[in-house]
Design a protein around this motif. Sequence first.
Motif, PDB file in Angstrom:
ATOM      1  N   ALA A  28       0.840  -1.204   0.000  1.00 45.14           N
ATOM      2  CA  ALA A  28       0.000   0.000   0.000  1.00 45.14           C
ATOM      3  C   ALA A  28       0.872   1.251   0.000  1.00 45.14           C
ATOM      4  O   ALA A  28       0.549   2.237  -0.665  1.00 45.14           O
ATOM      5  N   GLY A  29       1.995   1.195   0.716  1.00 44.11           N
ATOM      6  CA  GLY A  29       2.923   2.321   0.697  1.00 44.11           C
ATOM      7  C   GLY A  29       3.546   2.530  -0.671  1.00 44.11           C
ATOM      8  O   GLY A  29       3.714   3.674  -1.122  1.00 44.11           O
ATOM      9  N   VAL A  30       3.875   1.447  -1.351  1.00 46.81           N
ATOM     10  CA  VAL A  30       4.425   1.544  -2.709  1.00 46.81           C
ATOM     11  C   VAL A  30       3.396   2.167  -3.646  1.00 46.81           C
ATOM     12  O   VAL A  30       3.718   3.053  -4.445  1.00 46.81           O
ATOM     13  N   GLU A  31       2.169   1.722  -3.554  1.00 48.88           N
ATOM     14  CA  GLU A  31       1.123   2.261  -4.422  1.00 48.88           C
ATOM     15  C   GLU A  31       0.840   3.734  -4.105  1.00 48.88           C
ATOM     16  O   GLU A  31       0.615   4.530  -5.014  1.00 48.88           O
ATOM     17  N   ALA A  32       0.843   4.096  -2.842  1.00 53.03           N
ATOM     18  CA  ALA A  32       0.622   5.498  -2.476  1.00 53.03           C
ATOM     19  C   ALA A  32       1.770   6.367  -2.971  1.00 53.03           C
ATOM     20  O   ALA A  32       1.556   7.505  -3.419  1.00 53.03           O
ATOM     21  N   TRP A  39      -5.521   1.638  -5.351  1.00 50.52           N
ATOM     22  CA  TRP A  39      -4.800   0.404  -5.014  1.00 50.52           C
ATOM     23  C   TRP A  39      -4.219   0.492  -3.604  1.00 50.52           C
ATOM     24  O   TRP A  39      -4.188  -0.499  -2.875  1.00 50.52           O
ATOM     25  N   ALA A  40      -3.753   1.668  -3.223  1.00 53.42           N
ATOM     26  CA  ALA A  40      -3.209   1.841  -1.871  1.00 53.42           C
ATOM     27  C   ALA A  40      -4.287   1.584  -0.825  1.00 53.42           C
ATOM     28  O   ALA A  40      -4.048   0.897   0.170  1.00 53.42           O
ATOM     29  N   GLY A  47      -4.592  -5.334   4.466  1.00 48.59           N
ATOM     30  CA  GLY A  47      -3.705  -5.371   5.623  1.00 48.59           C
ATOM     31  C   GLY A  47      -4.457  -5.233   6.931  1.00 48.59           C
ATOM     32  O   GLY A  47      -4.140  -5.895   7.920  1.00 48.59           O
ATOM     33  N   GLY A  48      -5.468  -4.385   6.948  1.00 48.30           N
ATOM     34  CA  GLY A  48      -6.281  -4.221   8.148  1.00 48.30           C
ATOM     35  C   GLY A  48      -7.063  -5.481   8.490  1.00 48.30           C
ATOM     36  O   GLY A  48      -7.183  -5.857   9.657  1.00 48.30           O
ATOM     37  N   TYR A  49      -7.567  -6.150   7.463  1.00 51.30           N
ATOM     38  CA  TYR A  49      -8.273  -7.423   7.663  1.00 51.30           C
ATOM     39  C   TYR A  49      -7.325  -8.461   8.251  1.00 51.30           C
ATOM     40  O   TYR A  49      -7.665  -9.158   9.208  1.00 51.30           O
ATOM     41  N   CYS A  50      -6.134  -8.554   7.685  1.00 50.22           N
ATOM     42  CA  CYS A  50      -5.133  -9.505   8.192  1.00 50.22           C
ATOM     43  C   CYS A  50      -4.702  -9.133   9.610  1.00 50.22           C
ATOM     44  O   CYS A  50      -4.513 -10.014  10.446  1.00 50.22           O
ATOM     45  N   LEU A  51      -4.538  -7.845   9.866  1.00 46.40           N
ATOM     46  CA  LEU A  51      -4.153  -7.392  11.201  1.00 46.40           C
ATOM     47  C   LEU A  51      -5.187  -7.824  12.238  1.00 46.40           C
ATOM     48  O   LEU A  51      -4.835  -8.310  13.310  1.00 46.40           O
TER      49      LEU A  51
END
Length: 64
Positions: A28-32, A39-40, A47-51
């Motif tokens: 997400a950082g790469v896309e941002a 995409w970010a 990532g939030g779901y996995c977290l």
Amino acid sequence: MRLLDPNHPFFRPAWRRYLVVAAPFAWAGVEAYNDQMIWAYLFAAIGGYCLWHLVLAYKPDDEA
């Protein structure tokens, strides 16, 4: 069937759970950085779901 099963033996070591959580946030950082904000946001949501499932709500299975 769950989308992500935190009780799967693959996720037993903590470093694997944290790596699976960190990877979508890193992407997400790469896309941002490349100004691809849709995409970010999508990868940040993944990532939030996995977290939530792998770190915050994780309860180890006491089979071993």
